[in-house]
Design an enzyme around this catalytic site. Structure first.
Site, PDB file in Angstrom:
ATOM      1  N   ILE A   6       0.830  -1.213   0.000  1.00 44.78           N
ATOM      2  CA  ILE A   6       0.000   0.000   0.000  1.00 44.78           C
ATOM      3  C   ILE A   6       0.858   1.254   0.000  1.00 44.78           C
ATOM      4  O   ILE A   6       0.618   2.186  -0.762  1.00 44.78           O
ATOM      5  CB  ILE A   6      -0.989  -0.003   1.185  1.00 44.78           C
ATOM      6  CG1 ILE A   6      -2.028  -1.105   0.979  1.00 44.78           C
ATOM      7  CG2 ILE A   6      -1.669   1.360   1.329  1.00 44.78           C
ATOM      8  CD1 ILE A   6      -2.955  -1.329   2.163  1.00 44.78           C
ATOM      9  N   CYS A   7       1.874   1.272   0.846  1.00 43.59           N
ATOM     10  CA  CYS A   7       2.725   2.472   0.927  1.00 43.59           C
ATOM     11  C   CYS A   7       3.498   2.707  -0.369  1.00 43.59           C
ATOM     12  O   CYS A   7       3.657   3.843  -0.799  1.00 43.59           O
ATOM     13  CB  CYS A   7       3.681   2.359   2.110  1.00 43.59           C
ATOM     14  SG  CYS A   7       2.846   2.449   3.706  1.00 43.59           S
ATOM     15  N   SER A   8       3.981   1.641  -0.975  1.00 47.01           N
ATOM     16  CA  SER A   8       4.795   1.783  -2.188  1.00 47.01           C
ATOM     17  C   SER A   8       3.980   1.956  -3.460  1.00 47.01           C
ATOM     18  O   SER A   8       4.448   2.585  -4.413  1.00 47.01           O
ATOM     19  CB  SER A   8       5.698   0.556  -2.362  1.00 47.01           C
ATOM     20  OG  SER A   8       6.665   0.525  -1.341  1.00 47.01           O
TER      21      SER A   8
END
Length: 147
Positions: A6-8
């Site tokens: 999700i963050c990347s």
């Protein structure tokens, strides 16, 4: 977390992409803090080709724990990590926190909604944000005039 899906794939790239729009609403700088060491954070920033966002490592989870955002992510084998959130901070004062629901409940998975750049922008475009800025500037103006 650095290199996490999700963050990347969503959060960090969308903050980078919307950087100019945030500037239009008075946001001077966007920082990304993660419970990772500086080597991992720098490699992640290079991998993401960041030009506008600065990364901050919190390798020991010290800052994250002190603000109450530390959680155990044992299921995926991560250990101590940060719960997902975004915040608007003005000269060291936290004006608004966008914390995902379910902190501390490992059954909630990995929510991603209220901390998204789109959600933060929606707040910045709201009457509440404009009112808080007007109140702040009026207060500062009144202080200057009374001197």
């Amino acid at each position: 977390g650095a290199f996490t899906p999700i963050c990347s794939n969503q959060m960090l790239p969308n903050y980078e992409k919307l950087h100019k729009t945030f500037k239009e609403y008075g946001i001077d700088q966007i920082y990304c803090m993660s419970v990772n060491d500086s080597f991992v954070m720098n490699a992640w920033a290079a991998d993401q080709k960041l030009k506008n966002i600065k990364v901050i490592p919190d390798g020991n989870c010290t800052f994250t724990d002190k603000i109450g955002m530390g959680v155990m992510k044992e299921e995926p084998g991560f250990g101590r990590r940060s719960w997902r959130y975004s915040a608007i901070i003005n000269d060291g004062v936290v004006e608004k926190v966008f914390e995902e629901a379910g902190k501390g409940d490992n059954t909630k998975g990995d929510p991603y909604e209220v901390s998204s750049p789109e959600s933060v922008l929606k707040y910045l475009q709201s009457t509440e944000w404009m009112y808080s800025k007007t109140s702040l500037y009026t207060s500062l103006l009144n202080q200057s005039l009374s001197k």
